[in-house]
Design a protein around this motif. Structure first.
Motif, short mmCIF file in Angstrom:
data_model
loop_
_atom_site.label_atom_id
_atom_site.label_comp_id
_atom_site.label_asym_id
_atom_site.label_seq_id
_atom_site.Cartn_x
_atom_site.Cartn_y
_atom_site.Cartn_z
N VAL A 105 0.85 -1.20 0.00
CA VAL A 105 0.00 0.00 0.00
C VAL A 105 0.88 1.25 0.00
O VAL A 105 0.66 2.20 -0.77
N TYR A 126 -13.86 10.51 -9.32
CA TYR A 126 -13.91 10.13 -7.90
C TYR A 126 -14.77 11.10 -7.10
O TYR A 126 -14.65 12.32 -7.23
N GLY A 156 -6.80 7.13 6.25
CA GLY A 156 -6.41 6.98 4.85
C GLY A 156 -6.65 8.31 4.15
O GLY A 156 -7.29 8.38 3.11
N ASP A 177 -2.34 8.29 7.44
CA ASP A 177 -2.17 7.56 6.17
C ASP A 177 -0.85 6.79 6.20
O ASP A 177 0.14 7.25 6.79
N LEU A 178 -0.83 5.66 5.52
CA LEU A 178 0.38 4.83 5.46
C LEU A 178 1.45 5.43 4.56
O LEU A 178 2.62 5.10 4.69
N SER A 198 0.92 6.32 9.43
CA SER A 198 0.61 5.14 10.24
C SER A 198 -0.46 4.33 9.54
O SER A 198 -1.24 4.84 8.73
N ASP A 199 -0.52 3.06 9.91
CA ASP A 199 -1.66 2.24 9.53
C ASP A 199 -2.88 2.80 10.27
O ASP A 199 -2.77 3.25 11.41
N MET A 200 -4.05 2.76 9.62
CA MET A 200 -5.21 3.43 10.23
C MET A 200 -5.65 2.76 11.53
O MET A 200 -6.05 3.44 12.48
N ALA A 218 -12.67 7.81 3.49
CA ALA A 218 -13.15 7.94 2.11
C ALA A 218 -12.28 7.07 1.21
O ALA A 218 -11.09 7.33 1.08
C1 LIG Z 1 -7.82 5.88 -2.71
S1 LIG Z 1 -6.91 6.76 -1.53
C2 LIG Z 1 -8.15 7.81 -0.82
C3 LIG Z 1 -7.54 9.01 -0.17
C4 LIG Z 1 -8.53 10.01 0.45
N1 LIG Z 1 -9.25 9.44 1.55
C5 LIG Z 1 -9.45 10.56 -0.59
O1 LIG Z 1 -10.66 10.44 -0.42
O2 LIG Z 1 -8.96 11.13 -1.58
C6 LIG Z 1 -6.63 5.57 -0.27
C7 LIG Z 1 -5.65 6.05 0.80
O3 LIG Z 1 -5.70 5.13 1.89
C8 LIG Z 1 -4.39 4.92 2.35
N2 LIG Z 1 -4.37 3.61 3.04
C9 LIG Z 1 -4.65 2.40 2.52
N3 LIG Z 1 -4.57 1.46 3.48
C10 LIG Z 1 -4.25 2.10 4.61
C11 LIG Z 1 -4.04 1.68 5.96
N4 LIG Z 1 -4.15 0.40 6.30
N5 LIG Z 1 -3.74 2.60 6.88
C12 LIG Z 1 -3.61 3.92 6.54
N6 LIG Z 1 -3.79 4.38 5.28
C13 LIG Z 1 -4.12 3.48 4.34
C14 LIG Z 1 -3.53 4.97 1.11
O4 LIG Z 1 -2.17 5.22 1.42
C15 LIG Z 1 -4.21 6.08 0.33
O5 LIG Z 1 -3.65 7.34 0.60
#
Ligand SMILES: C[S@@+](CC[C@H](N)C(=O)[O-])C[C@H]1O[C@@H](n2cnc3c(N)ncnc32)[C@H](O)[C@@H]1O
Length: 308
Positions: A105, A126, A156, A177-178, A198-200, A218
């Protein structure tokens, strides 16, 4: 999507064979490309990118067992799994659905960050943050409560599109966010009081009980297989009356599946059961698509769970 990932083998000749193999693959000569990749892995047995590409080509050639073997070797060469070989193995049905490797990720979104908004918003239409915003407003209106939140956490958070949508309704935003590169972009919005790489789930675990009035995710739980652990932490971190609003992709079957786009889809029943098991109440669950791929809206859900 981001450019193809490449990690050098450290052996110039093996890297060259890989480059030739890519040219052949792009020209459609898959058997010759596979031959060259095998040669590259003979020169450099830990060449993860070559093993992963070989798995991909074997899959395209319909050579399932050879694809599985190549992906397994890629995984052994890089246990952090930045290429996502384990996801390919899940898709091939030889490994059970499991959470996404964090290395995958992080690498994916670090690569994606510079083009994220144009790729997602312009190319895929989106609309995740806007769906969450409308859903939260409608839940608050139905409860005859103001849609204003003192403390919010954006899980995220990516480049900060959700905080941008909710900026006027939130006093203090924390983004988690990771991906460090996505966090750098989020910082530029100026909407976050705090940002954490960080991981969420881990990020929520570090937050005190009842310390948030709103949690948003989101288009982010599509990278989590298990929603129960997340929802349980969200329930603990929310103050009474707080909301957790999230979008996810969905499917008509049961439980959780990993789709062809390598994102998880959660069934509506799975979402309902997980929200209830976490001790939250579902205030809203609607079929809403957050993105359009190949001119087809990707089936999705928007959910708002409420802490009594
Ligand atoms: C499709 S993007 C959406 C970003 C934002 N929420 C938006 O609506 O534009 C997904 C985001 O989730 C983050 N992500 C995915 N898995 C994650 C996790 N386990 N912990 C933290 N962030 C995570 C990714 O790094 C990425 O930035």
């Amino acid at each position: 999507m981001p450019a193809r990932l490449f990690f050098s083998s450290g052996d110039l000749i093996a890297d060259r064979r890989y480059d030739f193999a890519r040219d052949l693959q792009l020209k459609g000569d898959l058997p010759a490309a596979a031959d060259l990749l095998l040669q590259a892995t003979e020169l450099a047995p830990d060449f993860v990118t070559a093993w992963f590409s070989l798995g991909d080509i074997r899959e395209q050639l319909g050579e399932r067992e050879a694809a599985i073997a190549a992906y397994r070797t890629a995984l052994a060469c890089d246990p952090g799994d930045r290429h996502g070989a384990s996801l390919r193995l899940i898709r091939l049905g030889v490994e059970p659905v499991a959470d996404m490797p964090q290395g995958y990720v992080q690498t994916l979104f670090d690569q994606y960050a510079p083009r994220f908004e144009s790729a997602l918003v312009d190319d895929l239409g989106y609309r995740g943050p806007e769906l969450l915003f409308r859903a939260v407003l409608s839940v608050r209106a139905a409860a005859r409560k103001p849609a204003f939140f003192k403390r919010a956490i954006d899980l995220g958070c990516g480049t900060g599109l959700a905080a941008t949508a909710f900026a006027k309704e939130v006093d203090h935003f924390i983004g988690i966010d990771l991906s460090p590169r996505m966090i750098e972009k989020a910082r530029l919005t100026g909407y976050y009081a705090e940002l954490e790489v960080s991981d969420m789930v881990q990020g929520l675990r570090c937050k005190p009980d009842a310390s948030a009035d709103l949690i948003l995710a989101a288009d982010a739980v599509i990278y989590l297989a298990d929603l129960m652990t997340l929802l349980t932490e969200a329930q603990r971190v929310l103050a009474a009356g707080g909301l957790f609003a999230f979008t996810t992709e969905t499917h008509a079957g049961e439980g959780v599946t990993l789709g062809a786009g390598l994102r998880y889809a959660h069934s509506a029943e799975y979402v309902r059961a997980s929200v209830a098991a976490a001790g939250l109440t579902l205030s809203l669950l609607e079929d809403r698509s957050a993105r359009t791929e190949d001119n087809i809206p990707v089936p999705g859900l928007v959910a708002v769970a409420n802490k009594a």
